[in-house]
Write a protein that holds these residues in place. Structure first.
Motif, PDB file in Angstrom:
ATOM      1  N   VAL A  30      -5.823   2.335   1.475  1.00  0.00           N
ATOM      2  CA  VAL A  30      -6.795   1.242   1.420  1.00  0.00           C
ATOM      3  C   VAL A  30      -6.411   0.306   0.287  1.00  0.00           C
ATOM      4  N   SER A  31      -6.379  -0.985   0.568  1.00  0.00           N
ATOM      5  CA  SER A  31      -6.156  -1.947  -0.504  1.00  0.00           C
ATOM      6  C   SER A  31      -7.481  -2.596  -0.871  1.00  0.00           C
ATOM      7  N   ILE A  32      -7.643  -2.889  -2.162  1.00  0.00           N
ATOM      8  CA  ILE A  32      -8.836  -3.582  -2.650  1.00  0.00           C
ATOM      9  C   ILE A  32      -8.381  -4.897  -3.270  1.00  0.00           C
ATOM     10  N   VAL A  33      -8.895  -5.991  -2.709  1.00  0.00           N
ATOM     11  CA  VAL A  33      -8.518  -7.319  -3.196  1.00  0.00           C
ATOM     12  C   VAL A  33      -9.770  -8.080  -3.636  1.00  0.00           C
ATOM     13  N   VAL A 194      -5.691  -1.308  -5.888  1.00  0.00           N
ATOM     14  CA  VAL A 194      -6.151  -2.648  -6.277  1.00  0.00           C
ATOM     15  C   VAL A 194      -4.915  -3.508  -6.465  1.00  0.00           C
ATOM     16  N   THR A 195      -4.870  -4.634  -5.774  1.00  0.00           N
ATOM     17  CA  THR A 195      -3.655  -5.459  -5.874  1.00  0.00           C
ATOM     18  C   THR A 195      -3.929  -6.935  -5.646  1.00  0.00           C
ATOM     19  N   HIS A 196      -3.134  -7.763  -6.308  1.00  0.00           N
ATOM     20  CA  HIS A 196      -3.116  -9.199  -6.024  1.00  0.00           C
ATOM     21  C   HIS A 196      -1.939  -9.531  -5.104  1.00  0.00           C
ATOM     22  N   ASN A 197      -1.146  -8.518  -4.780  1.00  0.00           N
ATOM     23  CA  ASN A 197       0.034  -8.735  -3.944  1.00  0.00           C
ATOM     24  C   ASN A 197      -0.392  -8.793  -2.468  1.00  0.00           C
ATOM     25  N   GLU A 198      -0.324  -9.988  -1.899  1.00  0.00           N
ATOM     26  CA  GLU A 198      -0.795 -10.210  -0.518  1.00  0.00           C
ATOM     27  C   GLU A 198      -0.081  -9.312   0.481  1.00  0.00           C
ATOM     28  N   GLU A 199       1.225  -9.169   0.255  1.00  0.00           N
ATOM     29  CA  GLU A 199       2.033  -8.393   1.185  1.00  0.00           C
ATOM     30  C   GLU A 199       1.572  -6.935   1.207  1.00  0.00           C
ATOM     31  N   LEU A 200       1.377  -6.369   0.012  1.00  0.00           N
ATOM     32  CA  LEU A 200       0.911  -4.985  -0.081  1.00  0.00           C
ATOM     33  C   LEU A 200      -0.487  -4.840   0.511  1.00  0.00           C
TER      34      LEU A 200
END
Ligand code: ADP
Ligand code: ADP
Length: 217
Positions: A30-33, A194-200
């Motif tokens: 799960v990514s959290i943006v 948690v990421t600011h990396n759009e691709e990830l």
């Protein structure tokens, strides 16, 4: 597997989390943006039992994590939860292998088992040939992969990562992201990133967007 319900957290007058509900399944990524200040890190710390919510419930496989404290909580966290941060926080005076093994020594595990597990992780992460090096002599990408191995040495159920590639160049970031998926496939861990990396963020099984203390989607 991990279930958080109606999580609230304030710092003084600042209401940072306003009733967050989130479920993480076994082996899910799960990514959290969300923009800076949305509450992502605070949520990650609470899910990872580093911090307590003011209100709400948190359980892992039916076990109430909010009721836990002291030595029991520390043991549980060291065993069941892995953390990866933007800055790897490796101990400079120890080799890569020693850094990877430290959480298992704390757990009092059998040294031969620890050695075997560290070797297995190093193999997957492509750092087998760097294990006797101190962190300062490793590249940025290698240091972060050592930190990933350290997070996984006790075979935690879930790994929390806060901007894990934030300090890496594009190609090292991409390599690290691919490793998360390889690790999930080979070892079955869940990752909450948690990421600011759009691709990830887009690669994840599920992308969760936070805004002003709430989850949007
Ligand atoms: P994000 O990770 O989305 O950038 P954070 O969870 O780090 O957001 O922070 C959310 C808000 O809570 C911010 O306004 C931040 O300044 C505040 N905050 C975070 N931690 C603390 C703290 N320990 N004490 C006071 N305020 C905090
Ligand atoms: P990164 O982009 O991951 O930081 P670098 O371009 O810095 O990678 O490093 C490339 C290679 O050079 C690495 O595989 C590493 O083995 C080696 N290396 C980098 N920094 C050092 C150093 N300070 N001492 C010895 N070897 C290094």
């Amino acid at each position: 597997m991990l279930i958080a319900r109606d999580i609230h957290k304030s710092y003084g007058n600042l209401h940072v989390l306003k009733g967050v509900d989130l479920e993480i399944s076994t082996s899910e990524i799960v990514s959290i943006v969300g923009s800076s200040g949305a509450g992502k890190s605070t949520l990650l710390h609470i899910l990872g039992t580093l911090d307590k919510p003011d209100q709400g419930t948190l359980s892992m496989n039916g076990k109430d994590l909010i009721a836990m404290k002291g030595e029991g909580l520390a043991q549980f966290r060291n065993q069941q939860i892995g953390f990866i941060f933007q800055f790897h926080n490796l101990l400079p005076e120890f080799t890569a292998l020693e850094n990877i093994q430290i959480p298992s020594f704390i757990q009092g595990k059998n040294p031969q088992q620890i050695e075997k597990k560290a070797g297995e992780l190093a193999e997957i992460l492509g750092i087998s040939h760097r294990l006797d090096h101190k962190p300062s002599t490793l590249s940025g990408g290698e240091q972060q992969r050592v930190a990933v191995a350290r997070a996984l040495i006790n075979s935690p159920e879930v790994v929390f990562a806060d901007e894990p590639s934030g300090n890496l160049d594009t190609s090292n970031a991409r390599a690290l992201h691919e490793l998360f998926f390889t690790l999930r496939k080979e070892l079955g861990h869940s990752f909450v990133i948690v990421t600011h990396n759009e691709e990830l963020a887009a690669m994840a099984d599920r992308k969760v967007e936070m805004r002003d203390g709430n989850i949007l989607s």
